[in-house]
Design a protein around this motif. Sequence first.
Motif, PDB file in Angstrom:
ATOM      1  N   LEU A   1       0.617  -1.227  -0.129  1.00 57.30           N
ATOM      2  CA  LEU A   1       0.061  -0.046   0.259  1.00 57.30           C
ATOM      3  C   LEU A   1       0.715   1.265  -0.104  1.00 57.30           C
ATOM      4  O   LEU A   1       0.382   2.157  -0.730  1.00 57.30           O
ATOM      5  N   SER A   2       2.030   1.117   0.496  1.00 61.74           N
ATOM      6  CA  SER A   2       2.835   2.379   0.742  1.00 61.74           C
ATOM      7  C   SER A   2       3.859   2.680  -0.432  1.00 61.74           C
ATOM      8  O   SER A   2       3.807   3.529  -1.031  1.00 61.74           O
TER       9      SER A   2
ATOM     10  N   VAL B   1      -1.743   3.663   9.486  1.00 63.00           N
ATOM     11  CA  VAL B   1      -2.485   4.869   9.793  1.00 63.00           C
ATOM     12  C   VAL B   1      -1.538   6.225   9.066  1.00 63.00           C
ATOM     13  O   VAL B   1      -2.302   6.833   8.301  1.00 63.00           O
ATOM     14  N   PRO B   2      -0.305   6.074   9.278  1.00 60.91           N
ATOM     15  CA  PRO B   2       0.334   7.163   8.658  1.00 60.91           C
ATOM     16  C   PRO B   2       0.307   6.975   6.978  1.00 60.91           C
ATOM     17  O   PRO B   2       0.362   8.088   6.408  1.00 60.91           O
ATOM     18  N   ILE B   3       0.257   5.939   6.629  1.00 59.77           N
ATOM     19  CA  ILE B   3       0.573   5.664   5.239  1.00 59.77           C
ATOM     20  C   ILE B   3      -1.051   6.004   4.570  1.00 59.77           C
ATOM     21  O   ILE B   3      -0.921   6.649   3.598  1.00 59.77           O
ATOM     22  N   LEU B   4      -1.940   5.808   5.334  1.00 59.47           N
ATOM     23  CA  LEU B   4      -3.271   6.242   4.684  1.00 59.47           C
ATOM     24  C   LEU B   4      -3.606   7.694   4.754  1.00 59.47           C
ATOM     25  O   LEU B   4      -3.883   8.222   3.849  1.00 59.47           O
ATOM     26  N   LEU B   5      -2.923   8.341   5.742  1.00 58.50           N
ATOM     27  CA  LEU B   5      -3.092   9.766   5.814  1.00 58.50           C
ATOM     28  C   LEU B   5      -2.281  10.398   4.708  1.00 58.50           C
ATOM     29  O   LEU B   5      -2.663  11.474   4.326  1.00 58.50           O
ATOM     30  N   ARG B   6      -1.353   9.873   4.409  1.00 60.00           N
ATOM     31  CA  ARG B   6      -0.402  10.336   3.247  1.00 60.00           C
ATOM     32  C   ARG B   6      -1.086  10.129   2.152  1.00 60.00           C
ATOM     33  O   ARG B   6      -0.881  11.075   1.225  1.00 60.00           O
ATOM     34  N   LEU B   7      -1.822   9.012   1.909  1.00 56.78           N
ATOM     35  CA  LEU B   7      -2.425   8.602   0.521  1.00 56.78           C
ATOM     36  C   LEU B   7      -3.421   9.716   0.491  1.00 56.78           C
ATOM     37  O   LEU B   7      -3.843  10.148  -0.599  1.00 56.78           O
ATOM     38  N   LEU B   8      -4.097   9.978   1.568  1.00 56.15           N
ATOM     39  CA  LEU B   8      -5.357  10.952   1.531  1.00 56.15           C
ATOM     40  C   LEU B   8      -4.896  12.292   1.030  1.00 56.15           C
ATOM     41  O   LEU B   8      -5.808  12.983   0.527  1.00 56.15           O
TER      42      LEU B   8
ATOM     43  N   GLY C   1      -5.537   9.530  -6.236  1.00 61.55           N
ATOM     44  CA  GLY C   1      -6.606   8.559  -6.407  1.00 61.55           C
ATOM     45  C   GLY C   1      -6.709   7.544  -5.410  1.00 61.55           C
ATOM     46  O   GLY C   1      -7.624   6.564  -5.907  1.00 61.55           O
ATOM     47  N   MET C   2      -6.350   7.843  -4.178  1.00 63.38           N
ATOM     48  CA  MET C   2      -6.690   6.758  -3.190  1.00 63.38           C
ATOM     49  C   MET C   2      -7.501   7.282  -1.999  1.00 63.38           C
ATOM     50  O   MET C   2      -7.398   6.581  -0.803  1.00 63.38           O
ATOM     51  N   LEU C   3      -8.221   8.376  -2.318  1.00 57.93           N
ATOM     52  CA  LEU C   3      -9.059   8.918  -1.318  1.00 57.93           C
ATOM     53  C   LEU C   3     -10.209   8.043  -0.684  1.00 57.93           C
ATOM     54  O   LEU C   3     -10.328   7.759   0.349  1.00 57.93           O
ATOM     55  N   ASP C   4     -10.875   7.505  -1.890  1.00 56.28           N
ATOM     56  CA  ASP C   4     -12.137   6.619  -1.425  1.00 56.28           C
ATOM     57  C   ASP C   4     -11.484   5.507  -0.538  1.00 56.28           C
ATOM     58  O   ASP C   4     -12.190   5.128   0.563  1.00 56.28           O
ATOM     59  N   GLU C   5     -10.442   4.714  -1.217  1.00 57.41           N
ATOM     60  CA  GLU C   5      -9.985   3.503  -0.328  1.00 57.41           C
ATOM     61  C   GLU C   5      -9.573   3.889   1.015  1.00 57.41           C
ATOM     62  O   GLU C   5      -9.855   3.165   2.251  1.00 57.41           O
ATOM     63  N   GLY C   6      -8.726   5.010   0.887  1.00 58.34           N
ATOM     64  CA  GLY C   6      -8.147   5.389   2.309  1.00 58.34           C
ATOM     65  C   GLY C   6      -9.168   5.624   3.478  1.00 58.34           C
ATOM     66  O   GLY C   6      -8.777   5.245   4.678  1.00 58.34           O
ATOM     67  N   LEU C   7     -10.293   6.451   3.104  1.00 61.18           N
ATOM     68  CA  LEU C   7     -11.101   7.012   3.958  1.00 61.18           C
ATOM     69  C   LEU C   7     -11.878   5.469   4.389  1.00 61.18           C
ATOM     70  O   LEU C   7     -12.433   5.499   5.528  1.00 61.18           O
ATOM     71  N   ALA C   8     -12.287   4.761   3.589  1.00 59.46           N
ATOM     72  CA  ALA C   8     -12.870   3.436   3.812  1.00 59.46           C
ATOM     73  C   ALA C   8     -12.299   2.764   4.871  1.00 59.46           C
ATOM     74  O   ALA C   8     -12.927   2.070   5.768  1.00 59.46           O
ATOM     75  N   ILE C   9     -11.061   2.459   4.771  1.00 62.08           N
ATOM     76  CA  ILE C   9     -10.316   1.444   5.844  1.00 62.08           C
ATOM     77  C   ILE C   9     -10.252   2.118   6.872  1.00 62.08           C
ATOM     78  O   ILE C   9     -10.308   1.542   8.124  1.00 62.08           O
ATOM     79  N   LEU C  10     -10.004   3.628   6.909  1.00 59.38           N
ATOM     80  CA  LEU C  10      -9.867   4.522   8.315  1.00 59.38           C
ATOM     81  C   LEU C  10     -11.088   4.199   9.028  1.00 59.38           C
ATOM     82  O   LEU C  10     -10.993   4.383  10.257  1.00 59.38           O
ATOM     83  N   ALA C  11     -12.171   4.633   8.265  1.00 59.90           N
ATOM     84  CA  ALA C  11     -13.525   4.300   8.891  1.00 59.90           C
ATOM     85  C   ALA C  11     -13.511   2.934   9.738  1.00 59.90           C
ATOM     86  O   ALA C  11     -14.272   2.963  10.794  1.00 59.90           O
TER      87      ALA C  11
ATOM     88  N   ILE D   1      -4.840   7.440  15.097  1.00 58.30           N
ATOM     89  CA  ILE D   1      -5.364   8.437  14.163  1.00 58.30           C
ATOM     90  C   ILE D   1      -5.429   9.694  14.703  1.00 58.30           C
ATOM     91  O   ILE D   1      -4.936  10.815  14.260  1.00 58.30           O
ATOM     92  N   GLY D   2      -5.690   9.850  16.159  1.00 60.89           N
ATOM     93  CA  GLY D   2      -5.864  11.093  16.914  1.00 60.89           C
ATOM     94  C   GLY D   2      -4.590  11.515  17.056  1.00 60.89           C
ATOM     95  O   GLY D   2      -4.377  12.894  16.793  1.00 60.89           O
ATOM     96  N   SER D   3      -3.612  10.771  17.270  1.00 61.23           N
ATOM     97  CA  SER D   3      -2.055  11.394  17.338  1.00 61.23           C
ATOM     98  C   SER D   3      -1.327  11.776  16.157  1.00 61.23           C
ATOM     99  O   SER D   3      -0.347  12.323  16.191  1.00 61.23           O
ATOM    100  N   ALA D   4      -1.970  11.373  14.788  1.00 62.21           N
ATOM    101  CA  ALA D   4      -1.264  11.585  13.808  1.00 62.21           C
ATOM    102  C   ALA D   4      -1.922  12.816  13.069  1.00 62.21           C
ATOM    103  O   ALA D   4      -1.518  12.959  11.857  1.00 62.21           O
ATOM    104  N   ASP D   5      -2.574  13.810  13.828  1.00 71.12           N
ATOM    105  CA  ASP D   5      -3.086  14.892  13.323  1.00 71.12           C
ATOM    106  C   ASP D   5      -3.914  14.773  12.126  1.00 71.12           C
ATOM    107  O   ASP D   5      -3.717  15.412  10.943  1.00 71.12           O
ATOM    108  N   ALA D   6      -4.771  13.908  12.105  1.00 77.64           N
ATOM    109  CA  ALA D   6      -5.780  13.542  11.139  1.00 77.64           C
ATOM    110  C   ALA D   6      -7.006  14.572  11.121  1.00 77.64           C
ATOM    111  O   ALA D   6      -7.586  14.631   9.953  1.00 77.64           O
ATOM    112  N   LEU D   7      -7.301  15.548  12.156  1.00 83.24           N
ATOM    113  CA  LEU D   7      -8.373  16.265  12.017  1.00 83.24           C
ATOM    114  C   LEU D   7      -8.779  17.247  10.852  1.00 83.24           C
ATOM    115  O   LEU D   7      -9.615  17.256  10.182  1.00 83.24           O
ATOM    116  N   PRO D   8      -7.401  18.268  10.514  1.00 80.41           N
ATOM    117  CA  PRO D   8      -7.725  18.911   9.378  1.00 80.41           C
ATOM    118  C   PRO D   8      -8.081  18.037   8.088  1.00 80.41           C
ATOM    119  O   PRO D   8      -8.617  18.698   7.340  1.00 80.41           O
TER     120      PRO D   8
END
Length: 653
Positions: A485-486, A519-526, A532-542, A554-561
């Motif tokens: 994934l990375s 988690v950090p890989i998903l946030l980077r992809l987002l 082109g990985m926004l859909d997949e990344g958010l689905a896995i995060l959910a 997720i909370g410590s990875a500064d995901a809120l913004p």
Amino acid sequence: MEDQKWRQQLVLTNLIAKINEISLITIYRSSVKKDYCNLARRLKLLVPMFEEIKESDQQLSDDVVSSLVDFSHSISLAFDLLRFGSLGSKIYLALEREQVMTKFHEITSNLEHALDGMSYENLDISDEVKEQVELVITQFRRAKGRVEVPDVELHEDLSRLYESSNEATADPAVLKRVCEKLQLLKLDDLTQESMALTEMVGATGGDPDEKIEKMCNVLKKIKDFVQTENPNMESSSSLGCSGQLSADGSPKSLVIPDDFRCPISLELMRDPVIVSTGQTYERSCIEKWIEAGHNTCPKTQQTLQNSSLTPNYVLRSLIAQWCEANGVDPPKRPGPTQPTRSASACSAAERSKIEELLQKLHSGNPEDQRSAAGEIRLLAKRNTDNRVAIAEAGAIPLLVDLLVTPDSRTQEHAVTALLNLSICDDNKGSIINSGAVPGIVHVLKKGSMEARENAAATLFSLSVVDENKVTIGSSGAIPPLVMLLSEGNQRGKKDAATALFNLCIYQGNKGKAIRAGIVPILLRLLTEPGGGMLDEGLAILAIISSHPEGKATIGSADALPVLVDVIGSGSSRNKENACAVLVHLCSGDSNYLVEAQRLGVEGPLHEMVQNGTERGRRKAQQLLERITRYTEQQKQELVPVETDVHAPTVTEG
């Protein structure tokens, strides 16, 4: 002479039989009811004439027989028209009334013309029957200038729904009138309407593709309105999933995402399959369509190159995850409706070829093994018969042995062949039982990029079976999937994401993925521009945000913004998933709530409550309620506490 007599008897017999079939049609759609009932009644009045002609020994002239043949042809067209008016789509008949009535008048005129040409006054029939025929002809002529007045309001209401693509703009009053006038108030009626709509519009001329899209959109609006208005209606099981319960325990309306509905039945798909045009349908619905003699794709009207149906495992898993997230039971897949196909479906030459390839796999010769694995890979890709035959011939264990070969090309062929074989559900168990998972994981770690991609896709295919999720997760597959994934190319990332998504539906695999650094890989992809990985990344995060470790990471990875930005400007599905992650983060931790509020999340949340998906609206409402409670609590803490202590008095001097 005998041939002429036989011909006229045959025509008369067919005429009587067809009119008797018409007389069995007793119910017509409201938009054509009066005109169609009158036509059926008039035709029934002609049966005595044809019966008397048939029973007499009179030799009919060529002109009369020719008129009978013309009349018989028109009767066949009338039967199709009347059956259309009885079983056809109510929406189609109402919207296309002008076109339908033009066809009606054309057929009626042909019937009158053929009846006039019979010279019935010279036929050997009773005076009473002649009078009856004269009455019918008179009624046909009068009917030309008299047409049932159309329901203008119904046509305008339907046209408004037809031309509007935005469900949010549908006026409830309009929907209510349409439902009542078309008598689409029960789920059984709605299901029948959806089947009739697709079949009939698909058989019409013009541009059926556009009509299907628009009319199905109208039916979706009607169905959602009916379910919302009548949550306790009977036959709710036909929705494909159980309804949610509200706080008081009563059933609650649940809007099924359009992507999860079969384009034919409009119900939640239990067993989604892909046809040769790339469209997905519920298996039972598309099988009925094909068995009825259709060779086109119902949605696109493209010719189907073949009748093969490929399971859509990705969509099936998404549906299962949606059901889990919404607190409903996932739809049960139907049991097999026909015997499993065996190798006997292959020709003797094909079976001989497969045996020859298996001997090469046995040989121990690296070049033979490479070429044989490559040919089996292609054969297994071709069709279901080959997949069954190859597995029954004993190829799976031999392919599994090649997963650890040092030859990268052979390894790639072997894992891809297993991927193609796994498309057949019956082969999944054989692949797992042959001990393939460790070898697939080895390819996932050490193989070429294409081999790694196909290894990930194979793990996804196998993990469709729930018990296999545990086996694959415990085999060490998740860390190399996270690595792919990375560092993979676009296809590799997609394959890894779909496999990880499916595996993480099982709670025990979520922690493994989190500890593997997902988690950090998903946030980077987002946040990657054009990634082109926004859909997949958010689905896995959910999915993983419901896990305690996932929430903390997720909370410590500064995901809120990132999450707030998606809630403000993402697609409906992505807003829904971002909101779901935020709900988990804010649960029990007001710091995240304050930060989200500071980032301006309230405005987008109010927008979601108004226009989001069903799940999105619910999640947005939860967050807004938490923000409101927190704000009120803060206000209360700032209010000064009253006491009985008085301020000191000043003594006058």
